[in-house]
Motif scaffolding. Structure first.
Motif, PDB file in Angstrom:
ATOM      1  N   PHE A  52       0.810  -1.182  -0.089  1.00 57.78           N
ATOM      2  CA  PHE A  52      -0.080  -0.051   0.039  1.00 57.78           C
ATOM      3  C   PHE A  52       1.032   1.304  -0.032  1.00 57.78           C
ATOM      4  CE2 PHE A  52      -2.194   3.316   2.392  1.00 57.78           C
ATOM      5  CZ  PHE A  52      -3.349   3.498   1.635  1.00 57.78           C
ATOM      6  N   ILE A  53       1.991   1.240   0.864  1.00 58.53           N
ATOM      7  CA  ILE A  53       2.745   2.338   1.065  1.00 58.53           C
ATOM      8  C   ILE A  53       3.623   2.617  -0.260  1.00 58.53           C
ATOM      9  CG2 ILE A  53       4.650   3.480   2.159  1.00 58.53           C
ATOM     10  CD1 ILE A  53       3.121   2.143   4.888  1.00 58.53           C
ATOM     11  N   LEU A  54       4.271   1.731  -0.728  1.00 54.58           N
ATOM     12  CA  LEU A  54       5.161   1.468  -1.863  1.00 54.58           C
ATOM     13  C   LEU A  54       4.563   0.721  -2.925  1.00 54.58           C
ATOM     14  CD1 LEU A  54       8.535   1.499  -0.071  1.00 54.58           C
ATOM     15  CD2 LEU A  54       7.767   3.505  -1.048  1.00 54.58           C
ATOM     16  N   PRO A  55       3.486   1.064  -3.636  1.00 52.48           N
ATOM     17  CA  PRO A  55       2.991   0.240  -4.867  1.00 52.48           C
ATOM     18  C   PRO A  55       4.022   0.175  -5.899  1.00 52.48           C
ATOM     19  CG  PRO A  55       2.119   2.334  -4.933  1.00 52.48           C
ATOM     20  CD  PRO A  55       2.825   2.412  -3.777  1.00 52.48           C
ATOM     21  N   ARG A  56       3.950  -1.111  -6.645  1.00 51.50           N
ATOM     22  CA  ARG A  56       4.910  -1.089  -7.821  1.00 51.50           C
ATOM     23  C   ARG A  56       3.684  -1.846  -8.685  1.00 51.50           C
ATOM     24  NH1 ARG A  56       6.671  -3.942  -3.423  1.00 51.50           N
ATOM     25  NH2 ARG A  56       8.495  -3.001  -2.123  1.00 51.50           N
ATOM     26  N   SER A  57       3.942  -1.357 -10.095  1.00 51.79           N
ATOM     27  CA  SER A  57       3.440  -1.731 -11.206  1.00 51.79           C
ATOM     28  C   SER A  57       4.229  -2.808 -12.069  1.00 51.79           C
ATOM     29  CB  SER A  57       3.177  -0.426 -11.958  1.00 51.79           C
ATOM     30  OG  SER A  57       2.129   0.605 -11.188  1.00 51.79           O
ATOM     31  N   ARG A  58       3.530  -3.426 -12.858  1.00 56.34           N
ATOM     32  CA  ARG A  58       4.200  -4.367 -13.839  1.00 56.34           C
ATOM     33  C   ARG A  58       4.786  -3.616 -14.944  1.00 56.34           C
ATOM     34  NH1 ARG A  58       0.655  -9.520 -15.441  1.00 56.34           N
ATOM     35  NH2 ARG A  58       1.150 -10.608 -13.124  1.00 56.34           N
ATOM     36  N   TYR A  59       5.774  -4.110 -15.453  1.00 55.53           N
ATOM     37  CA  TYR A  59       6.447  -3.682 -16.534  1.00 55.53           C
ATOM     38  C   TYR A  59       5.697  -3.860 -17.985  1.00 55.53           C
ATOM     39  CZ  TYR A  59      10.265  -2.267 -20.069  1.00 55.53           C
ATOM     40  OH  TYR A  59      10.797  -1.803 -20.949  1.00 55.53           O
ATOM     41  N   ARG A  60       5.498  -3.033 -18.845  1.00 54.16           N
ATOM     42  CA  ARG A  60       4.749  -3.412 -19.990  1.00 54.16           C
ATOM     43  C   ARG A  60       5.504  -3.131 -21.235  1.00 54.16           C
ATOM     44  NH1 ARG A  60      -0.435  -4.961 -18.336  1.00 54.16           N
ATOM     45  NH2 ARG A  60      -1.135  -4.314 -16.348  1.00 54.16           N
ATOM     46  N   GLY A  61       6.598  -2.718 -21.255  1.00 61.28           N
ATOM     47  CA  GLY A  61       7.418  -2.344 -22.460  1.00 61.28           C
ATOM     48  C   GLY A  61       8.203  -3.395 -22.959  1.00 61.28           C
ATOM     49  N   GLU A  62       8.913  -3.100 -23.937  1.00 64.72           N
ATOM     50  CA  GLU A  62       9.651  -4.249 -24.770  1.00 64.72           C
ATOM     51  C   GLU A  62      10.725  -4.479 -23.703  1.00 64.72           C
ATOM     52  OE1 GLU A  62      12.519  -4.649 -28.464  1.00 64.72           O
ATOM     53  OE2 GLU A  62      10.896  -3.269 -28.561  1.00 64.72           O
ATOM     54  N   PHE A  63      10.852  -5.880 -23.438  1.00 65.82           N
ATOM     55  CA  PHE A  63      11.780  -6.398 -22.265  1.00 65.82           C
ATOM     56  C   PHE A  63      13.249  -6.261 -22.558  1.00 65.82           C
ATOM     57  CE2 PHE A  63      14.154  -9.522 -20.213  1.00 65.82           C
ATOM     58  CZ  PHE A  63      14.100  -9.354 -18.967  1.00 65.82           C
ATOM     59  N   SER A  64      13.999  -5.682 -21.682  1.00 71.81           N
ATOM     60  CA  SER A  64      15.591  -5.930 -21.870  1.00 71.81           C
ATOM     61  C   SER A  64      15.918  -5.910 -20.343  1.00 71.81           C
ATOM     62  CB  SER A  64      16.131  -4.869 -22.553  1.00 71.81           C
ATOM     63  OG  SER A  64      16.023  -3.544 -21.903  1.00 71.81           O
ATOM     64  N   PRO A  65      16.764  -6.447 -19.990  1.00 72.90           N
ATOM     65  CA  PRO A  65      17.377  -6.183 -18.323  1.00 72.90           C
ATOM     66  C   PRO A  65      17.526  -4.654 -17.822  1.00 72.90           C
ATOM     67  CG  PRO A  65      18.491  -7.873 -19.305  1.00 72.90           C
ATOM     68  CD  PRO A  65      17.681  -7.098 -20.682  1.00 72.90           C
ATOM     69  N   GLU A  66      18.163  -3.997 -19.001  1.00 72.51           N
ATOM     70  CA  GLU A  66      18.302  -2.490 -18.807  1.00 72.51           C
ATOM     71  C   GLU A  66      17.044  -1.842 -18.584  1.00 72.51           C
ATOM     72  OE1 GLU A  66      19.643  -4.102 -21.298  1.00 72.51           O
ATOM     73  OE2 GLU A  66      21.726  -4.275 -20.748  1.00 72.51           O
ATOM     74  N   ALA A  67      15.871  -2.059 -19.510  1.00 67.07           N
ATOM     75  CA  ALA A  67      14.785  -1.211 -19.421  1.00 67.07           C
ATOM     76  C   ALA A  67      14.138  -1.656 -17.958  1.00 67.07           C
ATOM     77  CB  ALA A  67      13.909  -1.588 -20.646  1.00 67.07           C
ATOM     78  N   LEU A  68      14.150  -2.890 -17.672  1.00 73.37           N
ATOM     79  CA  LEU A  68      13.256  -3.323 -16.422  1.00 73.37           C
ATOM     80  C   LEU A  68      14.074  -2.723 -15.375  1.00 73.37           C
ATOM     81  CD1 LEU A  68      11.212  -4.980 -15.343  1.00 73.37           C
ATOM     82  CD2 LEU A  68      12.920  -7.013 -15.043  1.00 73.37           C
ATOM     83  N   ALA A  69      15.352  -2.315 -15.289  1.00 72.57           N
ATOM     84  CA  ALA A  69      16.121  -1.780 -14.245  1.00 72.57           C
ATOM     85  C   ALA A  69      15.506  -0.093 -14.241  1.00 72.57           C
ATOM     86  CB  ALA A  69      17.418  -2.155 -14.097  1.00 72.57           C
ATOM     87  N   PHE A  70      15.596   0.385 -15.446  1.00 71.42           N
ATOM     88  CA  PHE A  70      15.343   1.597 -15.318  1.00 71.42           C
ATOM     89  C   PHE A  70      13.764   1.969 -14.909  1.00 71.42           C
ATOM     90  CE2 PHE A  70      13.464   5.367 -17.661  1.00 71.42           C
ATOM     91  CZ  PHE A  70      14.351   6.379 -17.137  1.00 71.42           C
ATOM     92  N   ASN A  71      12.981   1.109 -15.256  1.00 66.50           N
ATOM     93  CA  ASN A  71      11.662   1.191 -14.736  1.00 66.50           C
ATOM     94  C   ASN A  71      11.507   1.097 -13.440  1.00 66.50           C
ATOM     95  OD1 ASN A  71       8.733  -0.694 -14.327  1.00 66.50           O
ATOM     96  ND2 ASN A  71       8.426   1.070 -15.915  1.00 66.50           N
TER      97      ASN A  71
END
Length: 82
Positions: A11-30
């Motif tokens: 509740f305090i720190l919600p996280r959303s799913r990553y929905r972009g084109e997958f790469s480890p770098e893009a996931l880390a930046f997200n």
């Protein structure tokens, strides 16, 4: 961690799913971008409730923004760490 503690953290720190084109770098930046958004929200709440000054909030958000820019440069733009 108990279920109620996990629910509180979600509740305090919600996280959303990553929905972009997958790469480890893009996931880390997200993840970094979501952390930035959560911290800005908390800082704004502290400032709104008078716990910190507007100037202090501005300085903290400015410092967070610099870390996001470095993260983007290193992860997305493919630059070498400085």
């Amino acid at each position: 961690m108990t279920n109620s503690e996990q629910q509180r953290d979600d509740f305090i720190l919600p996280r959303s799913r990553y929905r972009g084109e997958f790469s480890p770098e893009a996931l880390a930046f997200n993840a970094n971008l979501q952390e930035f958004a959560n911290r800005v929200s908390l800082i704004c709440g502290l400032e709104t409730n008078g716990k910190i000054s507007s100037q202090e909030a501005y300085e903290q958000i400015k410092a967070l923004w610099k870390t996001v820019k470095v993260s983007k440069k290193n992860l997305i733009d493919g630059s070498e760490p400085s």
